[in-house]
Write an enzyme that holds these catalytic residues in place. Sequence first.
Site, mmCIF file in Angstrom:
data_model
loop_
_atom_site.group_PDB
_atom_site.id
_atom_site.type_symbol
_atom_site.label_atom_id
_atom_site.label_comp_id
_atom_site.label_asym_id
_atom_site.label_seq_id
_atom_site.Cartn_x
_atom_site.Cartn_y
_atom_site.Cartn_z
ATOM 1 C CD GLU A 46 -7.214 4.164 7.206
ATOM 2 O OE1 GLU A 46 -7.015 3.953 6.008
ATOM 3 O OE2 GLU A 46 -7.145 5.297 7.717
ATOM 4 C CG ASP A 79 -0.750 6.780 7.949
ATOM 5 O OD1 ASP A 79 -1.363 7.858 7.891
ATOM 6 O OD2 ASP A 79 -1.269 5.690 7.656
ATOM 7 N NE ARG A 127 -5.898 0.944 4.650
ATOM 8 C CZ ARG A 127 -7.097 0.742 4.128
ATOM 9 N NH1 ARG A 127 -7.295 -0.267 3.289
ATOM 10 N NH2 ARG A 127 -8.108 1.537 4.435
#
Length: 532
Positions: A223, A42, A170
């Site tokens: 995510e 990422d 997260r």
Amino acid sequence: MLLQAFLFLLAGFAAKISASMTNETSDRPLVHFTPNKGWMNDPNGLWYDAKEGKWHLYFQYNPNDTVWGLPLFWGHATSDDLTHWQDEPVAIAPKRKDSGAYSGSMVIDYNNTSGFFNDTIDPRQRCVAIWTYNTPESEEQYISYSLDGGYTFTEYQKNPVLAANSTQFRDPKVFWYEPSKKWIMTAAKSQDYKIEIYSSDDLKSWKLESAFANEGFLGYQYECPGLIEVPSEQDPSKSHWVMFISINPGAPAGGSFNQYFVGSFNGHHFEAFDNQSRVVDFGKDYYALQTFFNTDPTYGSALGIAWASNWEYSAFVPSNPWRSSMSLVRPFSLNTEYQANPETELINLKAEPILNISSAGPWSRFATNTTLTKANSYNVDLSNSTGTLEFELVYAVNTTQTISKSVFADLSLWFKGLEDPEEYLRMGFEVSASSFFLDRGNSKVKFVKENPYFTNRMSVNNQPFKSENDLSYYKVYGLLDQNILELYFNDGDVVSTNTYFMTTGNALGSVNMTTGVDNLFYIDKFQVREVK
């Protein structure tokens, strides 16, 4: 950030793959960022240093191996032009070997709301990183600040600044919301399918405002969320808010992908205009998109970059001594008049590539203002090709011609290896399907031939950008960079990013254009050039 349980399954599969599969090709992309060595996923912490004129890219990084693993760090790279990147030393490290500095974002605390800075630090360089600290016991949000313009960081002594008693919380993305003069954070309660929205005065204390939940494709988990104001292409003075959410696993085409929602934001709630999930990139290799906190206005106000891979097979792609690349940086706008079909206009995210190159070769024009037939294919050999090429194709379909549905009525481009033309990429448009296709399976690389998740063939629906005089016109720009292909249709109304792999040294450079039907395709322009 990929779930550890999912990685365990991948590791089991990896053990059954021969080691030779991972080292068959090592041609490093020229204009897509890759780390010098190790594993990358990422993008994180994107920001622009207006004092130095420098762009900063951080990323999930394992310097100790070419597969994901703990401990996980924030790698770092800088650029003067958003195309050529310089590797920098690791920026943020975890505290334990079984932990990770997981994904997050960067802000510039111009007004020193955090109290971390004094007057010796230029307001344009007051960097604060907001990131997830992952341990086997929890995922919590931490902050660290930099006193040297983003190269080294000091951890806030009272971390965590936000916790939820969860191992699946997260990827904080933070921005400044001027109307309320507060910091706004989006963070993923991944397996609850929630994007929680928080506010703060000082980056240290956070208040839950709302949640955007159970929308669009759910997959296994949410995510890497992001919320940003994106200008209208038709009127840049107007804008809408866009919520980005990454899904992995569970993408419609398999593995991981990014979706987005268009709506409004009032400092407390994001309200989507409709419940329609829209796709950011229709390729297999574009994930964990993140936008820059700030930009150089020359490039617009909404810039983003993504990881150019897919969790289904990212651990197995051939590369050495590094693994994974980033996409090109893309400016985003909203086409508020996107013609989804002849009867419906939608709001659609538009993206175009930033490619700052001064050493490109001349354009080789293959065809201009000509009708394509089976007998007159167009060919060129770029004999000194580095394997990095860009092309532009504007073509039209003759709508008066009747074609049987049983006929594959195609316009095909064949990008062949210079040393071994039996390795090639085939891409093109077929009339009955009204789709642009890609075949990346014509390779002798073992990974390409044997990995069941590396889908060889895929397609993207295309609509004409104009119709006149019985001709429907289409446009595609493509960049081939060693092992990454980015395709932009109709000036970026639709985008597709896919990796491909050829035997080491077999650079693509021979290009052919063919058709299976006479007088169906009119070529307005087709040109190719080498990027050096």
